[in-house]
Write a protein that holds these residues in place. Structure first.
Motif, PDB file in Angstrom:
ATOM      1  N   CYS A  46      30.944  -5.587  -9.039  1.00 39.41           N
ATOM      2  CA  CYS A  46      30.266  -4.695  -8.098  1.00 39.41           C
ATOM      3  C   CYS A  46      29.598  -5.496  -6.995  1.00 39.41           C
ATOM      4  CB  CYS A  46      29.241  -3.855  -8.832  1.00 39.41           C
ATOM      5  SG  CYS A  46      28.067  -4.865  -9.733  1.00 39.41           S
ATOM      6  N   ASN A  47      28.964  -4.753  -6.078  1.00 39.31           N
ATOM      7  CA  ASN A  47      28.269  -5.331  -4.936  1.00 39.31           C
ATOM      8  C   ASN A  47      26.943  -4.610  -4.776  1.00 39.31           C
ATOM      9  OD1 ASN A  47      27.271  -5.990  -2.417  1.00 39.31           O
ATOM     10  ND2 ASN A  47      29.183  -5.611  -1.335  1.00 39.31           N
ATOM     11  N   GLU A  48      25.856  -5.269  -5.124  1.00 37.28           N
ATOM     12  CA  GLU A  48      24.522  -4.702  -4.902  1.00 37.28           C
ATOM     13  C   GLU A  48      23.724  -5.493  -3.884  1.00 37.28           C
ATOM     14  OE1 GLU A  48      22.431  -4.262  -8.585  1.00 37.28           O
ATOM     15  OE2 GLU A  48      23.591  -2.502  -9.171  1.00 37.28           O
ATOM     16  N   ASP A  49      24.135  -6.736  -3.617  1.00 33.26           N
ATOM     17  CA  ASP A  49      23.355  -7.608  -2.734  1.00 33.26           C
ATOM     18  C   ASP A  49      24.157  -8.119  -1.546  1.00 33.26           C
ATOM     19  OD1 ASP A  49      21.005  -7.457  -4.259  1.00 33.26           O
ATOM     20  OD2 ASP A  49      21.763  -8.955  -5.663  1.00 33.26           O
ATOM     21  N   GLY A  50      25.206  -7.417  -1.154  1.00 33.01           N
ATOM     22  CA  GLY A  50      25.983  -7.812   0.008  1.00 33.01           C
ATOM     23  C   GLY A  50      27.187  -8.681  -0.306  1.00 33.01           C
ATOM     24  N   VAL A  53      30.653  -9.473  -7.051  1.00 31.18           N
ATOM     25  CA  VAL A  53      30.601 -10.369  -8.197  1.00 31.18           C
ATOM     26  C   VAL A  53      31.890 -10.182  -8.995  1.00 31.18           C
ATOM     27  CG1 VAL A  53      29.382 -10.904 -10.340  1.00 31.18           C
ATOM     28  CG2 VAL A  53      28.086 -10.307  -8.280  1.00 31.18           C
ATOM     29  N   ASN A  54      32.533 -11.288  -9.312  1.00 29.92           N
ATOM     30  CA  ASN A  54      33.769 -11.302 -10.082  1.00 29.92           C
ATOM     31  C   ASN A  54      33.605 -12.268 -11.247  1.00 29.92           C
ATOM     32  OD1 ASN A  54      34.936  -9.870  -7.866  1.00 29.92           O
ATOM     33  ND2 ASN A  54      35.307 -11.817  -6.859  1.00 29.92           N
ATOM     34  N   VAL A  89      25.524  -9.652 -11.115  1.00 33.13           N
ATOM     35  CA  VAL A  89      24.790 -10.918 -11.195  1.00 33.13           C
ATOM     36  C   VAL A  89      25.816 -12.049 -11.287  1.00 33.13           C
ATOM     37  CG1 VAL A  89      23.121 -12.282 -12.497  1.00 33.13           C
ATOM     38  CG2 VAL A  89      22.885  -9.789 -12.401  1.00 33.13           C
ATOM     39  N   GLU A  90      25.765 -12.955 -10.318  1.00 31.68           N
ATOM     40  CA  GLU A  90      26.687 -14.084 -10.343  1.00 31.68           C
ATOM     41  C   GLU A  90      26.271 -15.095 -11.398  1.00 31.68           C
ATOM     42  OE1 GLU A  90      26.603 -15.502  -6.221  1.00 31.68           O
ATOM     43  OE2 GLU A  90      28.729 -14.956  -6.149  1.00 31.68           O
TER      44      GLU A  90
END
Length: 167
Positions: A46-50, A53-54, A89-90
């Motif tokens: 997903c993308n929560e911070d621009g 994350v993979n 979260v990365e």
């Protein structure tokens, strides 16, 4: 959108998949229920911070380095939902990576976004026999776990974990 990001990245990575919660596959009369994602696959979260994350899933579809399953002893197994999985979260900032790095611990993470207590329990029942584990860390989220449990309890296959499946 996550879908457009997936399509763009899929041009570079052949077996790329998008994370889909196992609860999305609950069918009340089905005799099979996934507990994780696709195994050994680059997975878009997903993308929560621009940024998106993979991660590369392990042999069972969880967010772990695959070689952890080859360890003789595991310090902690984590069971939970998105918080445990490390959604958005990365690495190395997810809980498993932090415990591995700073606690010098061998961690197996059985968490997956959207899982409720019954799917988490099913994951423990399925995967604990493969491991020699010292401790289990269950991440419970009051915000949705009771609602998820009421949904999961309607599933015939998940109820079997309570009623009859055994180690």
């Amino acid at each position: 959108s996550r879908y457009q990001y997936y399509l763009d990245l899929k041009k570079k990575i052949n077996n790329l998949v998008v994370s889909i919660s196992p609860k999305s596959h609950i069918d009340y009369n089905r005799n099979i229920q996934p507990l994780s994602g696709i195994s050994n696959a680059p997975t878009v979260l997903c993308n929560e911070d621009g940024y998106y994350v993979n991660y590369l899933s392990d042999r069972y579809g969880f967010n772990n380095p695959d070689q952890i399953w080859d360890q003789n002893k595991i310090d902690i197994v984590i069971a939970g939902d998105s918080y445990g999985q490390g959604v958005c979260v990365e690495k190395p900032y997810d809980i498993s990576s932090i415990l591995r790095e700073y606690g010098n611990l061998k961690i197996v993470n059985l968490s997956y976004g959207g899982n409720g207590p019954l799917i988490e329990y099913a994951s423990l029942r399925e995967y604990l026999p493969l491991l020699n584990v010292k401790k289990i860390l269950w991440l419970y989220f009051e915000g949705d776990d009771i609602q998820n449990l009421s949904f999961e309890l309607k599933s015939k296959i998940l109820n079997n974990y309570i009623n009859s499946f055994s180690f």
